[in-house]
Design an enzyme around this catalytic site. Structure first.
Site, short mmCIF file in Angstrom:
data_model
loop_
_atom_site.label_atom_id
_atom_site.label_comp_id
_atom_site.label_asym_id
_atom_site.label_seq_id
_atom_site.Cartn_x
_atom_site.Cartn_y
_atom_site.Cartn_z
N SER A 62 0.85 -1.19 0.00
CA SER A 62 0.00 0.00 0.00
C SER A 62 0.88 1.24 0.00
O SER A 62 2.11 1.15 0.09
CB SER A 62 -0.91 0.00 1.23
OG SER A 62 -0.12 0.27 2.37
N LYS A 63 0.22 2.38 -0.09
CA LYS A 63 0.91 3.66 -0.19
C LYS A 63 1.99 3.87 0.87
O LYS A 63 3.00 4.52 0.61
CB LYS A 63 -0.11 4.79 -0.05
CG LYS A 63 -0.73 5.19 -1.38
CD LYS A 63 -1.24 6.62 -1.29
CE LYS A 63 -1.54 7.15 -2.67
NZ LYS A 63 -2.88 6.92 -3.12
N ARG A 64 1.75 3.34 2.07
CA ARG A 64 2.73 3.63 3.12
C ARG A 64 4.07 2.93 2.85
O ARG A 64 5.07 3.26 3.46
CB ARG A 64 2.17 3.29 4.50
CG ARG A 64 2.07 1.84 4.78
CD ARG A 64 1.24 1.53 6.01
NE ARG A 64 0.86 0.15 5.96
CZ ARG A 64 1.64 -0.86 6.30
NH1 ARG A 64 2.86 -0.62 6.76
NH2 ARG A 64 1.23 -2.10 6.19
#
Ligand code: GLU
Length: 464
Positions: free
Chosen positions: A240-242
């Site tokens: 994911s984005k993180r």
């Protein structure tokens, strides 16, 4: 039989790197077998499916070199056909109308949970007389799924997986508002598009058992299925984005070449011996589903960056020049025709040092600038009075030197000796004067790329 695969993204506003890998595998599998690769946009969620979101997918695939062989199929435009097939099932007695209200369904679920049973539809309307239908209620249509036996899937990646029919309830294929459900629409579309192999993320594995029930109810030939593991982050959680970039456009922004990204995505979870660096033709030749691993793969951004550096060094200088010019223009640095020629000339040296197009453009920017150059602090510190006086003398020497590699090299060595300096003690202040930085390709190559006139202009701009 002609192999036909498809990539079936939902347009959510980005092309996820996991989706890109699914597209790549579908593309390579089709090409390997001389087949066709198709695109279906699953845009039944009208709220999220904007024109822009579709364009993002088309642009992303185009950039990756995964252009489909036929115009895209839009799932939303096929609703009438989905209804038609649901009616066909109804007529054949393979589906039935369910008049349960949302309240009844909720109560059914609560009862099941209270009795520690899995919350499934209990088949209330499965065998009930349609004459009992409450007036004014629009029914949903459910598949009359078999209750005995099991669904056996011989997945081309996961191997044999079985689910007992008793574990699945009668799924809705057409909602009470007349819209098809996702599970149903996908089956009808894959069938009508002549898809022979469904290659998709293993998050769809449970859907497949239900979709097989629909195929069987219709008496349709089933495609082969291959469920590929998802991409995880370094910590093992779903990417994911993180973790970093996940959208294809973001990777493009960050200066990755599509070839490098595809090469990396292929190697992520697919292996063929030690082969690391693979161009498209080789990928097509070697790709088989048997070589896809079953474990989730972990995204390694450092490895991708390293591979990108390798690809940069293999990439044609003219193409890299164009990429650099475009990036400089976006950073509001105007690139003159002379500067374009300089960038091309120095490209062999520049691309040795860069790992991304961002780094490449940064390192080439000085070639497009005009005096007075901006100086990095570390570079400026080298412009002492002593060095600036030396540069003034050096300008005189270079003025009289023909700008060809051997002559420049000899002139710099001779000058250093006459000054009682090591070559580096001449080259480094000179580099600062020419580039504004302490790092650049070889000093001869840098002088040559700038040309005599521009090189002297830059030296004299700082000489004392
Ligand atoms: N639209 C689905 C998704 O984006 C893929 C469906 C499929 O491949 O069957 O996850």
């Amino acid at each position: 039989m002609k192999i036909r695969t498809r990539f079936a993204p939902s347009p959510t506003g980005l092309l996820h790197i996991g989706g890109a890998r699914t597209a790549l595998f579908n593309y390579l599998f089709a090409r390997h077998h001389g087949g066709e690769f198709l695109l279906r946009i699953e845009d039944t969620d009208r709220a999220r499916s904007t024109k822009e979101a579709v364009q993002v997918i088309l642009d992303g695939l185009d950039w990756l070199g995964l252009t489909p062989d036929e115009p895209p199929v839009f799932q939303s435009r096929r609703a009438a056909r989905h209804v038609e097939v649901a009616m066909q099932l109804l007529k054949a007695g393979k589906a039935y109308r369910c008049y349960c209200s949302p309240e009844e369904l909720a109560a059914m679920r609560e009862r099941a949970i209270a009795e520690k049973r899995p919350p499934r539809y209990d088949g209330t309307w499965r065998d009930r007389d349609p004459a009992d239908a409450p007036p004014g209620v629009k029914p949903a249509i459910r598949l009359k799924a078999p209750r005995e036996g099991e669904v056996v899937l011989r997945d081309l990646v996961q191997g044999e997986v079985r689910v007992r029919n008793a574990e699945m309830d009668d799924m809705i294929i057409l909602r009470s508002d007349g819209t098809p459900t996702y599970l149903h629409a996908v089956v009808v579309d894959d069938h009508d598009m002549g898809i022979t192999h469904v290659i998709r993320g293993d998050d769809h594995l449970t859907n497949t058992f239900r979709q097989i029930q629909i195929y069987d109810a219709l008496g349709w030939d089933k495609p082969e299925f291959a469920h590929i593991p998802l991409i995880h982050g370094a910590d093992g959680a779903k990417l994911s984005k993180r973790h970093g970039a996940v959208s294809i456009l973001e990777f493009r922004e960050q200066g990755f070449l599509p070839e490098a990204l595809c090469n990396y995505l292929l190697r992520l979870g697919w292996g063929h011996g030690d082969a690391e660096f693979l161009a498209r033709a080789e990928q097509i030749r070697l790709f088989t589903l048997e070589d896809v691993g079953r474990a989730p793969s972990r995204m390694d951004y450092a490895k991708l960056t390293h591979l990108n550096g390798m690809w940069l060094r293999q990439t044609d200088d003219t193409r890299l020049r164009d990429e650099v010019v475009e990036r400089l223009a976006r950073a509001d640095i105007t690139v003159s025709t002379e500067a374009m020629a300089r960038i091309l000339k120095l490209m062999p040296g520049l691309k040795e040092r860069a790992k991304t197009l961002v780094e490449l453009a940064d390192s080439a920017a000085f070639l497009a600038r005009e005096v007075p150059l901006p100086f990095e602090p570390k570079a400026e510190a080298l412009l002492t009075l002593e060095n600036r006086e030396m540069l003034a003398r050096l300008a005189g020497v270079l003025e009289a030197t023909p700008f060809i590699a051997e002559a420049l090299d000899a002139a710099l060595r001779g000058f250093a000796e006459a000054e009682g300096r090591k070559l580096g003690q001449v080259a480094q202040p000179l580099r600062v004067a020419l580039t504004g930085s302490t790092m650049s390709p070889g000093i001869d190559a840098t002088l040559l790329a700038l040309g005599k006139e521009e090189a002297l202009r830059r030296i004299r701009a700082v000489a004392a």
